[in-house]
Design an enzyme around this catalytic site. Structure first.
Site, PDB file in Angstrom:
ATOM      1  N   SER A 145       0.962  -1.177   0.133  1.00 41.29           N
ATOM      2  CA  SER A 145      -0.038  -0.002   0.076  1.00 41.29           C
ATOM      3  C   SER A 145       0.750   1.444   0.091  1.00 41.29           C
ATOM      4  CB  SER A 145      -1.102   0.215   1.155  1.00 41.29           C
ATOM      5  OG  SER A 145      -1.878   1.049   1.040  1.00 41.29           O
ATOM      6  N   ASP A 221      -9.880  -5.761  -3.545  1.00 40.51           N
ATOM      7  CA  ASP A 221      -9.626  -4.632  -2.727  1.00 40.51           C
ATOM      8  C   ASP A 221     -10.427  -3.300  -2.916  1.00 40.51           C
ATOM      9  OD1 ASP A 221      -7.792  -2.577  -1.737  1.00 40.51           O
ATOM     10  OD2 ASP A 221      -5.880  -3.602  -2.363  1.00 40.51           O
ATOM     11  N   HIS A 254      -7.287  -6.390   0.818  1.00 38.81           N
ATOM     12  CA  HIS A 254      -5.959  -5.215   1.083  1.00 38.81           C
ATOM     13  C   HIS A 254      -5.467  -5.937   2.160  1.00 38.81           C
ATOM     14  CE1 HIS A 254      -4.176  -1.690  -0.222  1.00 38.81           C
ATOM     15  NE2 HIS A 254      -4.124  -1.407   1.459  1.00 38.81           N
TER      16      HIS A 254
END
Length: 281
Positions: A145, A221, A254
């Site tokens: 991320s 995600d 995620h």
């Protein structure tokens, strides 16, 4: 440097250290996994950069990477995601301030005094690792991320330092998404030319070397469409004939469940470029 935590793991040692950072002007924690090794043996180092709200603990407790690091003989280093402390500037929001360093060198007050994470990751921390652990001088970088953004930017800007780059669900074009726009405006001001130095999509066309890149992205995600925008990196890499592989993982989100599912593949990918036969590439 003080060892504040140490655990036996797959015949190696998972530890957390604290040191005083000259670059960040505060105490910083970082984790290190050292595989079992002979007294004269030296190993490559793989740096992991975590995402928003994380610290040095998330990766070492959730990714399950120690087993594969031991098998492949690679040292894993996972620093905190920002400077910390009562004197360090902060914000009430999760995506700015402590826990949200974005791996850049801030130029704007009040952030510029401490938020120099780019220099910390590229220069200061590797010097600490090389001085205290059995490193052979070879290194690669990966992250998740916000940390995937950091790994891409740092790897692309320093091709002679890092043999390979990989990321899970990275922010590939921070200049074009809400997370990045908010952070860049606060840390860097309104200078768009400066923003481009920390944006992987902007960096690819100017790369003079092509460091191999692997990216894994989950199809469910919840940040994919608004914040991550993986296709922007796919497009620019295709235009520039840049060696990047994107795996779209059906049904994955995620979380660290996603990371743990494919962490072995990422370590194997990096070891292709960190092993002795590639030392002169």
């Amino acid at each position: 440097m003080q060892c504040i935590e140490q655990h036996r793991s797959f015949d190696g040692w998972q530890a957390v250290y604290q040191h005083q950072s000259d670059v960040l002007q505060c105490a910083m924690n970082f984790s290190v996994y050292v595989p079992p090794y002979a007294s004269a043996e030296r190993m490559p180092v793989l740096y992991w950069l975590s995402g928003l709200t994380c610290n040095e603990q998330n990766f070492i407790t959730k990714a399950g990477a120690q087993k594969y690091a031991a098998e492949h003989k690679v040292i894993l280093v996972a620093p905190d995601t920002s400077p910390r402390g009562e004197t360090v500037a902060d914000d009430a929001a999760y995506d700015l301030g402590q826990g949200a360093g974005f791996y850049l060198n801030a130029t704007q007050a009040p952030w510029s005094q401490h938020f120099q994470m780019y220099d910390y990751i590229v220069h200061e921390l590797p010097a600490v690792i090389d001085a205290h652990f059995p490193s052979n001088g070879r290194q690669s970088i990966f992250g998740h991320s916000m940390g995937g953004h950091g790994a891409l930017v740092i790897g692309l800007r320093n091709p002679t330092r890092y043999a390979s780059i990989s990321a899970f669900a990275p922010i590939v074009a921070p200049s074009q998404v809400p997370w990045g726009k908010k952070a860049f405006t606060a840390y860097l001001g309104d200078d768009q030319a400066l923003w481009s130095q920390y944006d992987a999509v902007e960096l690819i066309p100017s790369c003079t070397a092509q460091t191999p890149i692997l990216i894994d992205q989950g199809t469910v995600d919840n940040f994919l469409q608004e914040q991550l925008k993986s296709t922007l990196l796919v497009d620019v890499c295709r235009e520039q004939d840049y060696p990047m592989r994107l795996n779209m993982r059906e049904g994955y989100d995620h979380s660290y469940y996603f990371i743990a599912s494919f962490i072995e593949e990422h370590i194997r990918f990096h070891m292709q470029y960190l092993t002795a036969e590639h030392a002169d590439d």
